[in-house]
Design a protein around this motif. Sequence first.
Motif, PDB file in Angstrom:
ATOM      1  N   LEU A 168       0.839  -1.198   0.000  1.00 14.47           N
ATOM      2  CA  LEU A 168       0.000   0.000   0.000  1.00 14.47           C
ATOM      3  C   LEU A 168       0.877   1.252   0.000  1.00 14.47           C
ATOM      4  N   ARG A 169       0.475   2.260  -0.782  1.00 17.74           N
ATOM      5  CA  ARG A 169       1.177   3.544  -0.793  1.00 17.74           C
ATOM      6  C   ARG A 169       0.141   4.664  -0.812  1.00 17.74           C
ATOM      7  N   PRO A 170       0.033   5.446   0.294  1.00 18.71           N
ATOM      8  CA  PRO A 170      -0.958   6.528   0.355  1.00 18.71           C
ATOM      9  C   PRO A 170      -0.636   7.694  -0.581  1.00 18.71           C
ATOM     10  N   CYS A 171      -1.516   8.674  -0.570  1.00 19.94           N
ATOM     11  CA  CYS A 171      -1.410   9.863  -1.418  1.00 19.94           C
ATOM     12  C   CYS A 171      -0.165  10.673  -1.086  1.00 19.94           C
ATOM     13  N   PRO A 172       0.476  11.282  -2.083  1.00 22.37           N
ATOM     14  CA  PRO A 172       1.668  12.106  -1.840  1.00 22.37           C
ATOM     15  C   PRO A 172       1.377  13.330  -0.983  1.00 22.37           C
ATOM     16  N   ASN A 173       2.440  13.850  -0.378  1.00 27.86           N
ATOM     17  CA  ASN A 173       2.351  15.110   0.361  1.00 27.86           C
ATOM     18  C   ASN A 173       2.781  16.275  -0.527  1.00 27.86           C
ATOM     19  N   SER A 174       2.572  16.152  -1.821  1.00 25.90           N
ATOM     20  CA  SER A 174       3.095  17.127  -2.768  1.00 25.90           C
ATOM     21  C   SER A 174       2.205  18.355  -2.873  1.00 25.90           C
TER      22      SER A 174
ATOM     23  N   ILE B 109      -1.407  -1.539  -4.374  1.00 25.92           N
ATOM     24  CA  ILE B 109      -2.477  -0.533  -4.455  1.00 25.92           C
ATOM     25  C   ILE B 109      -1.870   0.793  -4.015  1.00 25.92           C
ATOM     26  N   GLY B 110      -1.887   1.775  -4.885  1.00 28.53           N
ATOM     27  CA  GLY B 110      -1.223   3.026  -4.544  1.00 28.53           C
ATOM     28  C   GLY B 110      -1.959   4.262  -4.994  1.00 28.53           C
ATOM     29  N   ALA B 111      -1.901   5.297  -4.157  1.00 33.34           N
ATOM     30  CA  ALA B 111      -2.480   6.592  -4.496  1.00 33.34           C
ATOM     31  C   ALA B 111      -1.410   7.560  -4.972  1.00 33.34           C
ATOM     32  N   GLY B 112      -0.204   7.035  -5.198  1.00 31.15           N
ATOM     33  CA  GLY B 112       0.891   7.869  -5.689  1.00 31.15           C
ATOM     34  C   GLY B 112       1.234   7.528  -7.122  1.00 31.15           C
TER      35      GLY B 112
ATOM     36  N   LEU C  12       7.472  -4.145 -13.448  1.00 29.28           N
ATOM     37  CA  LEU C  12       7.849  -5.479 -12.966  1.00 29.28           C
ATOM     38  C   LEU C  12       6.832  -6.549 -13.353  1.00 29.28           C
ATOM     39  N   GLY C  13       5.590  -6.139 -13.614  1.00 33.17           N
ATOM     40  CA  GLY C  13       4.540  -7.096 -13.944  1.00 33.17           C
ATOM     41  C   GLY C  13       3.711  -7.531 -12.766  1.00 33.17           C
ATOM     42  N   THR C  14       3.900  -6.886 -11.614  1.00 36.00           N
ATOM     43  CA  THR C  14       3.056  -7.148 -10.448  1.00 36.00           C
ATOM     44  C   THR C  14       1.730  -6.425 -10.645  1.00 36.00           C
ATOM     45  N   PRO C  15       0.584  -7.090 -10.508  1.00 38.33           N
ATOM     46  CA  PRO C  15      -0.702  -6.408 -10.724  1.00 38.33           C
ATOM     47  C   PRO C  15      -0.852  -5.220  -9.787  1.00 38.33           C
ATOM     48  N   VAL C  16      -1.356  -4.108 -10.330  1.00 35.34           N
ATOM     49  CA  VAL C  16      -1.375  -2.864  -9.573  1.00 35.34           C
ATOM     50  C   VAL C  16      -2.612  -2.035  -9.907  1.00 35.34           C
ATOM     51  N   VAL C  17      -3.187  -1.441  -8.851  1.00 38.12           N
ATOM     52  CA  VAL C  17      -4.291  -0.496  -8.991  1.00 38.12           C
ATOM     53  C   VAL C  17      -3.814   0.879  -8.546  1.00 38.12           C
ATOM     54  N   SER C  18      -4.090   1.879  -9.359  1.00 41.66           N
ATOM     55  CA  SER C  18      -3.849   3.260  -8.967  1.00 41.66           C
ATOM     56  C   SER C  18      -5.167   3.894  -8.555  1.00 41.66           C
ATOM     57  N   CYS C  19      -5.160   4.516  -7.362  1.00 44.13           N
ATOM     58  CA  CYS C  19      -6.323   5.315  -6.937  1.00 44.13           C
ATOM     59  C   CYS C  19      -5.862   6.760  -6.708  1.00 44.13           C
ATOM     60  N   TYR C  20      -4.935   7.203  -7.560  1.00 43.17           N
ATOM     61  CA  TYR C  20      -4.397   8.563  -7.510  1.00 43.17           C
ATOM     62  C   TYR C  20      -5.548   9.572  -7.548  1.00 43.17           C
TER      63      TYR C  20
ATOM     64  N   LEU D 276      -4.842  11.891 -13.856  1.00 40.96           N
ATOM     65  CA  LEU D 276      -3.736  10.980 -14.102  1.00 40.96           C
ATOM     66  C   LEU D 276      -2.665  11.607 -14.986  1.00 40.96           C
ATOM     67  N   LEU D 277      -1.419  11.258 -14.706  1.00 46.01           N
ATOM     68  CA  LEU D 277      -0.311  11.688 -15.542  1.00 46.01           C
ATOM     69  C   LEU D 277      -0.325  10.908 -16.850  1.00 46.01           C
ATOM     70  N   GLY D 278       0.315  11.475 -17.864  1.00 47.78           N
ATOM     71  CA  GLY D 278       0.414  10.799 -19.147  1.00 47.78           C
ATOM     72  C   GLY D 278       1.083   9.437 -19.035  1.00 47.78           C
ATOM     73  N   VAL D 279       2.105   9.322 -18.165  1.00 49.56           N
ATOM     74  CA  VAL D 279       2.809   8.041 -18.017  1.00 49.56           C
ATOM     75  C   VAL D 279       1.912   6.973 -17.399  1.00 49.56           C
ATOM     76  N   ASP D 280       0.972   7.384 -16.544  1.00 47.00           N
ATOM     77  CA  ASP D 280       0.026   6.419 -15.981  1.00 47.00           C
ATOM     78  C   ASP D 280      -0.975   5.963 -17.046  1.00 47.00           C
ATOM     79  N   LYS D 281      -1.429   6.902 -17.863  1.00 47.82           N
ATOM     80  CA  LYS D 281      -2.337   6.544 -18.961  1.00 47.82           C
ATOM     81  C   LYS D 281      -1.649   5.596 -19.942  1.00 47.82           C
TER      82      LYS D 281
END
Length: 326
Positions: free
Chosen positions: A179-185, A246-249, A259-267, A271-276
């Motif tokens: 798990l990775r929460p939302c950035p502090n950016s 599962i990450g919000a970052g 890496l090929g590990t299944p991943v969900v973004s809840c940013y 979304l950034l272009g690289v995420d799209k």
Amino acid sequence: MIWIDLTNNPHVHFFSQIINFYRDIAFVTFREINNIRDIIKLYGFKAKCVGKHSTDLLGKLLNSSKRIYLLTKLIRNLNLKVAVAKHSVELPRVAFGLNIPTIFIVDNEQAEAQNRLTIPLVNILIKPIATDLEKFKNFCEVIEFDGVCEVANVNARLKIGLDENVKKYLDDEKYNIVLRPCPNSSYCNGHKDILPKIVEELNKRLDCHFIAFPRSKKQELIYKKIATVPEPLDSISLLYECDFMIGAGGTMNREAGVLGTPVVSCYPQELLGVDKYLIEKGRLYYSTNIKEIVSYVEDNIGKKLGLAKFEDPTHIIKEKILDYLY
């Protein structure tokens, strides 16, 4: 001599191949942030700490201003041919003031403050093909690559070998989810963290073990109640071993996708272009709907895709540095 500035943990992975290639002529600086010293030690190159990170706006301004001053004093008498960085606010401003050409790597078009402060000052901009930076193209030469910056992170880590010690944080009897929460950016604040609710719902359906990487002391207090919060470790090695992310970052999501590990973004932002790009390639799933996320995890947990075959920008950076050296 080449100057390379590291301002965040992933930058160490990203630039390690460049630094090792130009080891005899690379002058590396970094700012104090998280466990960046440990990651630098992992790759075995020398680097000088100059300045530190801050999370509030006034602290960012003061620390950045002080860092510009200290960096200027440090490198003004070095025979530098080119300066190289990824999203460093200070390097382009110092290099421009000292008439040193700059090669700059950018993969976040939403980091408006950083981009406005830096991109107009650089000579060459290297970016993923999916990152929309058209409005900056008149300032400098723009070179695109068909991938994401995290390919370089992953390749660098795989080259020196993964850290087996991460396995002590895994539960062999359960599904292991990072798990990775939302950035502090500055471009991502004021949004509700939905990860605790996702954990609650998944625990009703699957036998899961969660490993969380909180970004602040406040987040740490929350996540220690629902997950294992490890000591600083190599997240790429952990993502390789785990069953889901599962990450919000951004960075860890994209590293999991590569890496090929299944991943969900809840940013929580656009979304950034690289995420799209990763979504189009089938390497990332996006949703902020808890029910949809839980359903996707149930259907895809443990279904690894293998290493993605995207372009690593390292070769482009090497070639452009050579242009300034000879």
